[in-house]
Structure formats: structure tokens, C-alpha cells
Design an enzyme around this catalytic site. Structure first.
Site, PDB file in Angstrom:
ATOM      1  N   LEU A  31       4.836 -12.690   3.080  1.00  0.00           N
ATOM      2  CA  LEU A  31       5.798 -13.705   3.297  1.00  0.00           C
ATOM      3  C   LEU A  31       7.140 -13.575   2.791  1.00  0.00           C
ATOM      4  O   LEU A  31       7.313 -13.393   1.677  1.00  0.00           O
ATOM      5  CB  LEU A  31       5.422 -15.272   3.053  1.00  0.00           C
ATOM      6  CG  LEU A  31       3.813 -15.299   3.682  1.00  0.00           C
ATOM      7  CD1 LEU A  31       3.379 -16.847   3.615  1.00  0.00           C
ATOM      8  CD2 LEU A  31       3.490 -15.030   5.116  1.00  0.00           C
TER       9      LEU A  31
ATOM     10  N   GLY B 156       0.840 -11.636   1.945  1.00  0.00           N
ATOM     11  CA  GLY B 156       1.034 -11.626   3.413  1.00  0.00           C
ATOM     12  C   GLY B 156       0.861 -10.245   4.329  1.00  0.00           C
ATOM     13  O   GLY B 156       0.334 -10.136   5.464  1.00  0.00           O
TER      14      GLY B 156
ATOM     15  N   ASN C  25      -2.207 -11.218  -4.063  1.00  0.00           N
ATOM     16  CA  ASN C  25      -1.669 -11.439  -5.464  1.00  0.00           C
ATOM     17  C   ASN C  25      -0.995 -12.759  -5.596  1.00  0.00           C
ATOM     18  O   ASN C  25      -0.278 -13.090  -6.748  1.00  0.00           O
ATOM     19  CB  ASN C  25      -0.367 -10.466  -5.781  1.00  0.00           C
ATOM     20  CG  ASN C  25       0.737 -10.498  -4.884  1.00  0.00           C
ATOM     21  OD1 ASN C  25       0.309 -10.603  -3.752  1.00  0.00           O
ATOM     22  ND2 ASN C  25       1.864 -10.188  -5.200  1.00  0.00           N
ATOM     23  N   GLU C  26      -1.385 -13.759  -4.654  1.00  0.00           N
ATOM     24  CA  GLU C  26      -0.870 -15.245  -4.706  1.00  0.00           C
ATOM     25  C   GLU C  26      -0.832 -15.664  -6.101  1.00  0.00           C
ATOM     26  O   GLU C  26      -0.003 -16.503  -6.588  1.00  0.00           O
ATOM     27  CB  GLU C  26      -1.419 -16.118  -3.669  1.00  0.00           C
ATOM     28  CG  GLU C  26      -0.968 -15.704  -2.287  1.00  0.00           C
ATOM     29  CD  GLU C  26      -1.483 -14.416  -1.668  1.00  0.00           C
ATOM     30  OE1 GLU C  26      -2.436 -13.759  -2.199  1.00  0.00           O
ATOM     31  OE2 GLU C  26      -1.005 -14.262  -0.538  1.00  0.00           O
TER      32      GLU C  26
END
Ligand SMILES: CC/C=C\CCC/C=C/C(=O)SCCNC(=O)CCNC(=O)[C@H](O)C(C)(C)COP(=O)(O)OP(=O)(O)OC[C@H]1O[C@@H](n2cnc3c(N)ncnc32)[C@H](O)[C@@H]1OP(=O)(O)O
Length: 264
Positions: free
Chosen positions: A87, A132, A154-155
Site C-alpha cells: 500500500l 499489500g 510484514n504488517e
């Protein structure tokens, strides 16, 4: 100007099933008239970060392909070392409410469209694919990844909670156990590591190799009835989409904002 973002920026009108080629600003779509295979190429330098406009074009491209008699579609990138950086961080920084709403809706819609296509899909991952970017590839049915890049959700490393459909897409691809380990630690896998856990189905030497392997995948369905194939895909993926649609994006967005604000 705010209303501009609610209008689909591309309109692709074609009257033929084949010999199709379209290049809007951010996404290139071409269909090989000999093989019937479509290639959807993201082209938003420097890193194909997913902003509203790119998502809208991607969604439009995959939706339009649904009305063509294609054998399958490959999602790839025009960039040398990046599939997609995920994102666009700028979409998440102090967004205007209308833009934020449109952005999160377009992300979810794009995921649903690609996850649900009636035709087979392959991600030819020719570069890094975090967050994303990984989600986009997980929405496809098959992943071929060029060696020596990284992929993963990897958020948590960024202080973000991966939404339901990110998690569900991962669990649809690798085991629940591996998903838990990967998501809670925000793990980015190297290509060979991703292959070992089944996050990618094949590795490739370079983009050409990845595209060739992607094309080969579609021949698995040469003797398969396309309607039976699609209905089976829906049977397998339908429940995930149903729950995904119910995700309350604003709630997630607030969660994200709080996480980000606490990091500043
Ligand atoms: C509400 C919340 C609910 C749900 C949360 C949703 C879940 C979020 C999912 C996401 O996708 S968040 C984004 C996560 N993305 C990343 O962590 C990737 C970060 N980027 C990188 O790791 C690297 O940039 C790279 C993709 C590996 C490329 O590395 P490289 O060395 O080739 O390039 P460089 O780092 O110099 O970047 C070039 C240029 O691009 C800008 N950039 C990079 N990533 C993004 C991004 N995601 N969005 C916007 N811009 C990005 C970077 O800042 C550089 O810009 P500059 O040249 O102007 O400095």
C-alpha cells in the site's frame, strides 16, 4: 475535485475477444492472440505502491478480462526489482475521509475481483513483494517468483494489524501454523524460503522464466470445463470473500491510525 476519485479513471472498450492491448497510465493489459493469455502489468514507478488510482485500474483490468475469452491472466510488474511495495504509505498519512473511504474500498474490491476471477490467474513475481504486494499475489491462484527477492505480510513489523482478508489469503495458501508464525513476526521470506513453505509455487531465474512458467500453469486446465472450474473455485474461495465483504474498513482504519500515531 473530491468527487473525481469516485469516477473510474479508465474506460476500456473493446469489441473483440482477442488482439487486445491497452495501456492506461498505471496498468498495461495485453492479450496474446495466439495463446489467449492476458498479461496485466503494474507500471507505477518507483515501487508500484498501491494508491487509489492504481487499485482502480487494476480492478478495472481484471474485471474487463472477465468478459473476454481468455485462457488465463498473469499479474506482473514493469519494474526491474519490485513487484509491488504494498500500500502507498501516503494514502495512510493524514488522509481526507472521502479519500480514505475510497482507498480502502478500492483495495478490498480489487482483492475480491482478483481472488474471484472466473479465469485462472498467476502472479509472476519479478521483484520484492511485501505486505499489500504479497496480498495481490495471494489473490492469484498460483505464484511464480524470481530468485533473490522478498515476499510476505510484514504488517506487524510496521505496527499495523493485517486485516482479515490479508490473513485469510495467507491461510488459503500456507498452513495455519506457518501463517501464525509469519504474520505475528511480520516475516519477509526470501524466494527460496517462500517456495519451501508453499507461499510461492515455483521459483524462476528471471522475469522471462517466470512468465514462461506462469503460462505453463494454464495448460493444466486444457481439458477442464471452465464453468466447472470456476464453480469449484467459488466453492473453495466463496466463504472467505463473504466474510471479507463484511469487514468494517473504518474500524480497521482507526486501528491503523492509532497504531501509527503511537509510533510517532
Ligand atoms: C488501516 C490499516 C489496516 C490495514 C493495514 C493494511 C496493511 C498494510 C499493508 C501495506 O502494504 S503497508 C506498506 C508496506 N510496505 C512496505 O513495508 C515496503 C516498504 N518499502 C520497501 O521495503 C522498499 O522500498 C522496497 C519496496 C523493498 C524497495 O526498495 P528499494 O531500495 O528498491 O527502493 P527505496 O526503498 O529506495 O524506495 C524507492 C522510493 O519508493 C518509496 N516507497 C517505498 N515503499 C513505499 C510505499 N509502500 N509507499 C509509498 N512509497 C514507497 C520510498 O520512500 C522511495 O521514495 P523516495 O525515492 O522519494 O525516497
Amino acid at each position: 475535485m473530491a468527487s473525481k476519485i469516485f469516477v473510474r479513471p479508465i474506460s476500456i472498450a473493446f469489441n473483440a475477444f482477442r488482439n487486445y492491448s491497452s495501456s492506461s497510465k498505471l496498468v498495461d493489459v495485453s492479450i496474446n492472440d495466439k495463446t489467449g493469455i492476458a498479461t496485466v502489468t503494474m507500471q507505477r514507478p518507483p515501487v508500484n505502491s498501491l494508491n487509489y488510482e492504481l487499485l482502480i485500474e487494476l480492478n478495472g483490468a481484471f474485471q474487463d478480462l472477465g468478459s473476454k475469452k481468455i485462457k488465463g491472466a498473469i499479474l506482473t510488474s514493469s519494474l526491474k526489482t519490485i513487484f509491488s511495495a504494498g500500500l502507498d504509505i501516503l494514502e495512510m498519512y493524514k488522509p481526507k475521509p472521502e479519500r480514505a473511504n475510497a482507498f480502502w474500498t478500492s483495495l478490498q474490491d480489487t482483492w475480491i475481483t482478483i481472488f474471484n476471477t472466473p479465469y485462472p490467474t498467476v502472479a509472476a513475481i519479478n521483484g520484492h513483494s511485501p505486505a499489500g504486494g504479497c496480498l495481490l499475489s495471494l489473490a492469484c491462484e498460483y505464484r511464480v517468483m524470481v530468485n533473490n527477492y522478498t515476499i510476505g505480510l510484514n504488517e506487524t513489523k510496521l505496527g499495523i494489524v493485517a486485516p482479515f482478508w490479508f490473513v485469510a489469503s495467507m491461510k488459503n495458501t500456507i498452513s495455519n501454523r506457518e501463517s501464525e508464525l509469519a504474520l505475528t513476526s511480520g516475516r519477509l521470506y526470501k524466494t527460496d524460503e517462500a517456495f519451501k513453505v508453499g507461499l510461492v509455487d515455483e521459483t524462476a531465474e528471471n522475469k522471462e522464466d517466470a512468465l514462461a512458467k506462469a503460462e505453463k500453469f494454464f495448460s493444466r486446465f486444457d481439458a477442464v470445463n471452465p464453468i466447472a472450474r470456476f464453480l469449484t473455485k467459488q466453492e473453495l474461495r466463496g466463504k472467505i470473500v463473504k466474510v471479507g465483504r463484511k469487514t468494517f474498513i473504518y474500524k480497521i482504519f482507526r486501528k491503523f491510525q492509532i497504531c501509527m500515531m503511537t509510533r510517532i
